[in-house]
Design a protein around this motif. Structure first.
Motif, mmCIF file in Angstrom:
data_model
loop_
_atom_site.group_PDB
_atom_site.id
_atom_site.type_symbol
_atom_site.label_atom_id
_atom_site.label_comp_id
_atom_site.label_asym_id
_atom_site.label_seq_id
_atom_site.Cartn_x
_atom_site.Cartn_y
_atom_site.Cartn_z
ATOM 1 N N THR A 104 11.386 19.864 10.711
ATOM 2 C CA THR A 104 10.870 18.828 9.534
ATOM 3 C C THR A 104 12.609 18.217 9.461
ATOM 4 N N ARG A 105 12.223 17.148 9.017
ATOM 5 C CA ARG A 105 13.918 15.571 9.044
ATOM 6 C C ARG A 105 13.117 14.847 7.948
ATOM 7 N N PRO A 106 14.176 15.258 6.781
ATOM 8 C CA PRO A 106 14.212 14.494 5.591
ATOM 9 C C PRO A 106 14.364 13.221 5.635
ATOM 10 N N SER A 115 16.695 5.331 4.841
ATOM 11 C CA SER A 115 16.075 3.344 5.460
ATOM 12 C C SER A 115 15.015 3.097 6.607
ATOM 13 N N ILE A 116 14.197 4.445 5.574
ATOM 14 C CA ILE A 116 13.156 4.441 5.837
ATOM 15 C C ILE A 116 12.085 2.659 4.798
ATOM 16 N N VAL A 117 12.759 2.180 4.785
ATOM 17 C CA VAL A 117 12.818 1.266 3.939
ATOM 18 C C VAL A 117 12.357 0.159 4.878
ATOM 19 N N VAL A 147 19.619 14.948 8.563
ATOM 20 C CA VAL A 147 19.220 13.881 8.353
ATOM 21 C C VAL A 147 19.435 12.749 9.442
ATOM 22 N N ALA A 148 18.805 11.800 9.776
ATOM 23 C CA ALA A 148 19.146 10.229 10.569
ATOM 24 C C ALA A 148 19.078 8.797 9.689
ATOM 25 N N LEU A 149 20.484 8.979 8.952
ATOM 26 C CA LEU A 149 20.539 7.605 8.655
ATOM 27 C C LEU A 149 19.556 6.184 8.852
ATOM 28 N N ASP A 150 20.183 6.340 10.281
ATOM 29 C CA ASP A 150 20.185 5.129 10.353
ATOM 30 C C ASP A 150 18.534 4.793 11.842
ATOM 31 N N LEU A 151 18.229 5.974 11.395
ATOM 32 C CA LEU A 151 16.010 5.810 12.510
ATOM 33 C C LEU A 151 15.487 6.185 11.006
ATOM 34 N N PRO A 152 14.994 5.022 10.696
ATOM 35 C CA PRO A 152 13.558 4.635 9.614
ATOM 36 C C PRO A 152 12.327 6.459 9.721
#
Ligand code: CIR
Length: 274
Positions: A25-27, A31-33, A73-78
């Motif tokens: 899984t990945r958190p 940036s999901i918005v 977590v990938a902060l910049d991958l929505p």
């Protein structure tokens, strides 16, 4: 909510062979918005609630016997929470996809890096595109959605990669939804849950078909783990149809992830290991 018996024991295989299910899984990224959207209007996503729902989804996987392995977590991958689209994990190999949305291709290195511990990796290459959400495995057949994300070159490449391992690939037209698995998934041995508006049931031969309730077009996405299906809590009318057919299932609330056009299959990659 657990509507089945205790399905925690997922050990199977040959006598003496202990199998384990890893769920990658990945958190949820902040940036999901800014996620990709194809068939939905953008709505505000409550990030805290999305994270809490994702954590509960992981807990559900763990209760059903998976060892959950979280990628960073990938902060910049929505859309990075939707790991399913990045790989197709088979018994012998894993195929790393080339997602149809270019914004999603930078998700590949972390997923491939984790999977290479468990499987030899093969790759879909340009001009092919393929999203894992378009690949429904039933035994040795891979049904592959020809959707807005997966093209014929991607399907043909997949065929060449997996046929040597004894899999057959069947391209299937889907319309009106994001992926094949938005329209059809397996909920029990020999039984599919399907939205006939988005995919024709005729392609699935002898399989039993349960249609989603017409009021719940998005209800067909279920994650079958061993002998129990995980379903989104948002579709009670469809769940009544499954209860009538004695299909065991549990439900999780993924309402915030649904606003990003995700559902239950897309948040994990299940990998059986010894
Ligand atoms: C996307 O459009 O790529 C994401 N917002 C949603 C992906 C959902 N993936 C899946 O159902 N397999």
């Amino acid at each position: 909510m657990d509507r089945g018996r205790d399905w925690g024991d997922n050990c199977h295989g040959l006598p003496g062979e202990v199998m384990m299910l890893i769920a990658l899984t990945r958190p949820v990224s902040p940036s999901i918005v800014r996620c990709e959207l194809t068939h939905l209007e953008r709505q505000p996503i409550d990030l805290d609630l999305a994270r809490a729902q994702h954590t509960e989804y992981e807990a559900c996987l763990a209760r059903l016997g998976c060892k959950v392995q979280r990628l960073p977590v990938a902060l910049d991958l929505p859309d990075s929470v939707f790991v399913e689209d990045i790989a197709i994990v088979l018994d012998e190999i894993a195929v790393i996809t080339r997602p149809g949305a270019a914004s999603r291709r930078p998700e590949i290195p972390a997923v491939a890096g984790a999977l290479e511990a468990y499987r030899r990796l093969l790759h879909i290459e340009a001009p092919g595109t393929l999203d894992g959400g378009d690949v429904l495995r039933i035994g040795r057949v891979l049904y592959v959605g020809l959707s807005g994300r997966s093209n014929t070159a991607g399907v043909e490449q997949l065929r060449c990669l997996v046929e040597p391992f004894g899999y057959r690939v069947e391209g299937i037209m889907v319309s009106g939804c994001l992926h094949l698995k938005s329209a059809v998934t397996q909920v029990a041995e020999g039984t599919l849950l399907l939205n006939p508006e988005w995919v024709s049931p005729k392609r699935f031969g002898e399989m039993k078909i349960i249609a989603v309730d017409p009021t719940e077009p998005h209800a067909a996405n279920a994650l079958l783990l061993d002998r129990i299906a995980i379903l989104s809590a948002a579709y009670p009318a469809t769940q009544k149809w499954l209860e009538r057919k004695n299909i065991p299932f549990v439900v999780v609330d993924v309402s915030e992830l649904a606003k990003a056009e995700g559902a239950v299959t897309c948040c994990s990659l299940i990998c059986e290991v010894e």
